[in-house]
Design a protein around this motif. Structure first.
Motif, PDB file in Angstrom:
ATOM      1  N   PHE A  21     105.539  29.959  62.943  1.00  0.00           N
ATOM      2  CA  PHE A  21     105.113  29.903  64.334  1.00  0.00           C
ATOM      3  C   PHE A  21     105.399  28.518  64.912  1.00  0.00           C
ATOM      4  O   PHE A  21     104.709  28.053  65.812  1.00  0.00           O
ATOM      5  CB  PHE A  21     103.613  30.211  64.442  1.00  0.00           C
ATOM      6  CG  PHE A  21     103.250  31.645  64.172  1.00  0.00           C
ATOM      7  CD1 PHE A  21     103.202  32.571  65.196  1.00  0.00           C
ATOM      8  CD2 PHE A  21     102.934  32.071  62.886  1.00  0.00           C
ATOM      9  CE1 PHE A  21     102.855  33.887  64.947  1.00  0.00           C
ATOM     10  CE2 PHE A  21     102.583  33.373  62.626  1.00  0.00           C
ATOM     11  CZ  PHE A  21     102.543  34.289  63.657  1.00  0.00           C
ATOM     12  N   THR A  22     106.409  27.834  64.403  1.00  0.00           N
ATOM     13  CA  THR A  22     106.755  26.492  64.855  1.00  0.00           C
ATOM     14  C   THR A  22     107.034  26.484  66.358  1.00  0.00           C
ATOM     15  O   THR A  22     107.794  27.297  66.857  1.00  0.00           O
ATOM     16  CB  THR A  22     107.993  25.971  64.094  1.00  0.00           C
ATOM     17  OG1 THR A  22     107.667  25.871  62.716  1.00  0.00           O
ATOM     18  CG2 THR A  22     108.440  24.610  64.605  1.00  0.00           C
ATOM     19  N   GLN A  23     106.392  25.581  67.056  1.00  0.00           N
ATOM     20  CA  GLN A  23     106.556  25.340  68.495  1.00  0.00           C
ATOM     21  C   GLN A  23     106.306  26.575  69.363  1.00  0.00           C
ATOM     22  O   GLN A  23     106.859  26.698  70.449  1.00  0.00           O
ATOM     23  CB  GLN A  23     107.934  24.752  68.798  1.00  0.00           C
ATOM     24  CG  GLN A  23     108.110  23.364  68.241  1.00  0.00           C
ATOM     25  CD  GLN A  23     109.418  22.723  68.641  1.00  0.00           C
ATOM     26  OE1 GLN A  23     110.393  23.410  68.959  1.00  0.00           O
ATOM     27  NE2 GLN A  23     109.455  21.415  68.636  1.00  0.00           N
ATOM     28  N   VAL A  24     105.447  27.497  68.896  1.00  0.00           N
ATOM     29  CA  VAL A  24     105.097  28.617  69.769  1.00  0.00           C
ATOM     30  C   VAL A  24     104.172  28.134  70.870  1.00  0.00           C
ATOM     31  O   VAL A  24     103.497  27.113  70.750  1.00  0.00           O
ATOM     32  CB  VAL A  24     104.395  29.776  69.010  1.00  0.00           C
ATOM     33  CG1 VAL A  24     105.299  30.423  68.008  1.00  0.00           C
ATOM     34  CG2 VAL A  24     103.088  29.350  68.420  1.00  0.00           C
ATOM     35  N   ILE A  25     104.162  28.868  71.952  1.00  0.00           N
ATOM     36  CA  ILE A  25     103.175  28.675  73.006  1.00  0.00           C
ATOM     37  C   ILE A  25     102.250  29.876  72.885  1.00  0.00           C
ATOM     38  O   ILE A  25     102.680  31.016  73.082  1.00  0.00           O
ATOM     39  CB  ILE A  25     103.830  28.610  74.397  1.00  0.00           C
ATOM     40  CG1 ILE A  25     104.811  27.443  74.456  1.00  0.00           C
ATOM     41  CG2 ILE A  25     102.759  28.494  75.482  1.00  0.00           C
ATOM     42  CD1 ILE A  25     105.665  27.424  75.705  1.00  0.00           C
ATOM     43  N   ALA A  26     101.001  29.624  72.496  1.00  0.00           N
ATOM     44  CA  ALA A  26     100.068  30.709  72.208  1.00  0.00           C
ATOM     45  C   ALA A  26      98.752  30.485  72.932  1.00  0.00           C
ATOM     46  O   ALA A  26      97.710  30.301  72.319  1.00  0.00           O
ATOM     47  CB  ALA A  26      99.858  30.825  70.706  1.00  0.00           C
ATOM     48  N   LYS A  27      98.796  30.497  74.242  1.00  0.00           N
ATOM     49  CA  LYS A  27      97.579  30.307  75.045  1.00  0.00           C
ATOM     50  C   LYS A  27      96.823  31.635  75.100  1.00  0.00           C
ATOM     51  O   LYS A  27      97.363  32.643  75.555  1.00  0.00           O
ATOM     52  CB  LYS A  27      97.941  29.833  76.446  1.00  0.00           C
ATOM     53  CG  LYS A  27      98.596  28.460  76.471  1.00  0.00           C
ATOM     54  CD  LYS A  27      98.917  28.012  77.885  1.00  0.00           C
ATOM     55  CE  LYS A  27     100.213  28.655  78.326  1.00  0.00           C
ATOM     56  NZ  LYS A  27     100.708  28.179  79.616  1.00  0.00           N
ATOM     57  N   GLY A  28      95.582  31.611  74.588  1.00  0.00           N
ATOM     58  CA  GLY A  28      94.757  32.818  74.633  1.00  0.00           C
ATOM     59  C   GLY A  28      95.227  33.918  73.700  1.00  0.00           C
ATOM     60  O   GLY A  28      94.841  35.073  73.870  1.00  0.00           O
ATOM     61  N   THR A  29      96.018  33.600  72.722  1.00  0.00           N
ATOM     62  CA  THR A  29      96.521  34.596  71.771  1.00  0.00           C
ATOM     63  C   THR A  29      95.441  34.877  70.727  1.00  0.00           C
ATOM     64  O   THR A  29      94.773  33.969  70.253  1.00  0.00           O
ATOM     65  CB  THR A  29      97.811  34.092  71.099  1.00  0.00           C
ATOM     66  OG1 THR A  29      98.766  33.836  72.132  1.00  0.00           O
ATOM     67  CG2 THR A  29      98.383  35.105  70.149  1.00  0.00           C
TER      68      THR A  29
END
Length: 95
Positions: A66-74
């Motif tokens: 999950f490198t450099q994912v954007i996971a807002k509210g995931t």
């Protein structure tokens, strides 16, 4: 360089046309998203993706990248994340 004559106007127009083509090509290349090569997990997995607001509950993601994912509210609740890589991941309000 062009001479300052009637030819110079055509030369300037040719240059502007070429410059517009180069800029358009650069914008198209920059807008294409290429996933990162995985460091762990044996594949591209989720690296460099925007997974904002997605539901990852109750699954096994053992060893995924999950490198450099954007996971807002995931939501990762009740998931197996053992051995996952979250290097430089943007996790805000993620469960």
């Amino acid at each position: 360089p062009c001479l300052r004559t009637k030819v110079s106007n055509q030369c300037n127009e040719d240059f502007m046309t070429l410059a517009k083509g180069v800029v358009t090509t650069a914008v198209l290349i920059a807008s294409v998203s290429f996933p990162a090569n995985a460091v762990s997990g044996g594949g591209l997995d989720f690296a460099n993706l925007d997974i904002t607001g997605q539901d990852f509950t109750g699954q096994s993601y053992n060893g995924k990248d999950f490198t450099q994912v954007i996971a807002k509210g995931t939501d990762f609740s009740k998931s197996n994340l053992q051995g996952c890589r979250f290097y430089k991941a943007f996790l805000v309000n993620a469960e």
